[in-house]
Design a protein around this motif. Structure first.
Motif, PDB file in Angstrom:
ATOM      1  N   GLY A 211       4.879  94.365  64.053  1.00  0.00           N
ATOM      2  CA  GLY A 211       4.830  94.558  62.620  1.00  0.00           C
ATOM      3  C   GLY A 211       5.785  93.545  62.091  1.00  0.00           C
ATOM      4  O   GLY A 211       5.579  92.977  61.132  1.00  0.00           O
ATOM      5  N   ILE A 214       5.125  89.827  62.389  1.00  0.00           N
ATOM      6  CA  ILE A 214       4.120  89.409  61.476  1.00  0.00           C
ATOM      7  C   ILE A 214       4.790  89.625  59.989  1.00  0.00           C
ATOM      8  O   ILE A 214       4.654  88.528  59.192  1.00  0.00           O
ATOM      9  N   MET A 275      -4.996  97.841  61.816  1.00  0.00           N
ATOM     10  CA  MET A 275      -4.556  96.747  62.744  1.00  0.00           C
ATOM     11  C   MET A 275      -5.488  95.810  63.332  1.00  0.00           C
ATOM     12  O   MET A 275      -5.428  94.755  63.398  1.00  0.00           O
ATOM     13  N   GLN A 278      -6.430  92.561  61.415  1.00  0.00           N
ATOM     14  CA  GLN A 278      -5.255  91.330  60.948  1.00  0.00           C
ATOM     15  C   GLN A 278      -5.689  90.141  61.888  1.00  0.00           C
ATOM     16  O   GLN A 278      -5.664  89.041  61.586  1.00  0.00           O
ATOM     17  N   VAL A 304      -1.491  93.473  56.203  1.00  0.00           N
ATOM     18  CA  VAL A 304      -0.184  93.691  56.601  1.00  0.00           C
ATOM     19  C   VAL A 304       0.702  94.469  55.869  1.00  0.00           C
ATOM     20  O   VAL A 304       1.366  95.250  56.790  1.00  0.00           O
ATOM     21  N   SER A 366      -0.930  90.158  66.357  1.00  0.00           N
ATOM     22  CA  SER A 366      -1.497  91.468  65.620  1.00  0.00           C
ATOM     23  C   SER A 366      -2.759  92.025  66.784  1.00  0.00           C
ATOM     24  O   SER A 366      -2.857  93.393  66.676  1.00  0.00           O
TER      25      SER A 366
END
Length: 403
Positions: A211, A214, A275, A278, A304, A366
């Protein structure tokens, strides 16, 4: 008022870390650096310190006190941003940004545990706090764009620095003094095995790493990415800032929605659903151009930002409050330490391969995060506290009728 200031602190924390990314083109021109991509690696130290500083920050938060550490945060951030504004070359900038990152490392392991301690609906509290943090990202885009265009890039650091110092003075006045440090308070046992506790911490850390990658790639790269897909923004930093602020403002609302859902539905199911979207959205963004890309950017940033509350919610669910700052600090040191590579690699990667390659890489990261989330153990339940000796358990059977 204390809760409000803690939420404002979250906004400031993210705002100051993203001023450089929004103003990098103007800073590069002022310092005589040919391309913004060549200047971008100089901000990596801020994100390295943002991660590494979380360990001592979390330890001091638990053992010394969260109120005291938040005062260090406010005044330290204020002083560091003013120092950044005074720099004259890339290496001075790198050193000042690293110092700013060290002070910024205090908030997450200290401010969020301080905010949720004793919260009856932690998901909602985390969601609102996440909204505040991401509004800071939106404000960084629009305020930096306006200040760069009309007052210069140095003003973009001075203004939030002054605001941070003012907030510190107010926090000193209104935040109640702590009678004891969190580590000395009575704890609350959780019905969870040592194996599941370790597994939960591994999942927290791995999903925080992916995370963080990203988050850093997108928030630090979205400005230049948007200019590459909408060339009309090349000479209009104020308009670019407004468009980015629109993206972040809309996406921030996802954290409030997710925070409320965390209190009502199984967290693992919700986490996987968010998730899993993504990779699809990053793949779609890689194939988009123009205003269509802007629309896709809004949607992928919604997911996100929507994934951000899970890490803090997992810590609330799986970790006793007496050690939350330390656990958060250790988790952040790993996740931000790794994800800071995103900031260092962003310029060289885009320069060598372009933004399409970056978006496809984010799709892969992701997808990996979704696999990690599937390994999360079941949520633990609190262990009922024994009744005091002066309050024996009620006898079985119906209560006697009143006379």
């Amino acid at each position: 008022m204390t809760s409000l200031l803690l939420n404002i602190a979250h906004a400031l924390d993210h705002l100051v870390l993203l001023i450089f990314a929004t103003a990098v083109g103007a800073i590069a021109a002022d310092f005589g650096v040919g391309r913004w991509e060549d200047l971008m690696p100089y901000t990596a130290g801020a994100f390295v310190m943002f991660g590494l500083g979380s360990v001592p920050s979390g330890r001091l938060g638990d053992l010394w006190g969260r109120r005291s550490m938040m005062l260090v945060f406010f005044f330290g951030i204020g002083a560091a941003t003013l120092l950044v504004a005074a720099t004259q070359n890339p290496w001075q900038m790198a050193a000042a940004l690293a110092l700013m990152g060290a002070f910024a490392s205090i908030y997450h392991p200290v401010g969020i545990p301080m905010l949720v301690q004793g919260a009856t609906r932690p998901g909602r509290t985390i969601g609102v706090n996440g909204l505040a943090g991401n509004l800071g990202i939106a404000l960084a885009a629009i305020s930096t764009g306006l200040l760069v265009q009309f007052a210069g890039w140095r003003a973009a650091f001075v203004v939030p620095g002054v605001v941070a110092i003012a907030c510190g003075l107010l926090f000193m006045k209104v935040a109640p003094a702590e009678t004891e440090s969190p580590a000395r308070r009575a704890g609350k046992a959780l019905d969870i095995s040592a194996r599941d506790r370790q597994r939960a911490f591994v999942v927290m850390t791995l999903t925080a790493v992916t995370g963080g990658l990203i988050f850093n790639f997108t928030t630090n790269g979205n400005g230049e990415l948007l200019k590459s897909r909408l060339p009309l923004l090349l000479e209009q930093p104020a308009l670019m800032g407004a468009l980015l602020a629109g993206v972040y403002g809309i996406a921030s609302l996802a954290q409030v929605v997710v925070g409320r859902l965390i209190d009502r539905v199984p967290m693992k199911t919700l986490m996987l659903a968010i998730m899993a979207m993504q990779p699809v959205l990053f793949g779609l963004a890689a194939a988009s151009q123009g205003w269509a890309f802007y629309a896709v950017m809004i949607v992928f940033m919604i997911f996100v930002f929507g994934a951000i509350p899970f890490t803090d919610a997992l810590i609330v669910r799986f970790v006793d409050d007496r050690m939350r700052s330390r656990v958060t600090g250790m988790r952040l040191a790993v996740s931000f330490g790794v994800s800071s590579l995103a900031v260092w690699l962003l310029g060289p990667l885009v320069k060598a391969s372009g933004f399409t390659t970056l978006l496809l890489m984010l799709a892969g990261i992701s997808a990996l995060a979704t696999l990690f989330a599937a390994w999360l153990p079941a949520q633990p339940a609190p262990v009922p506290a024994p009744l005091p000796a002066s309050e024996p358990a009620a006898a079985s059977g119906p209560a006697p009728a009143p006379r």
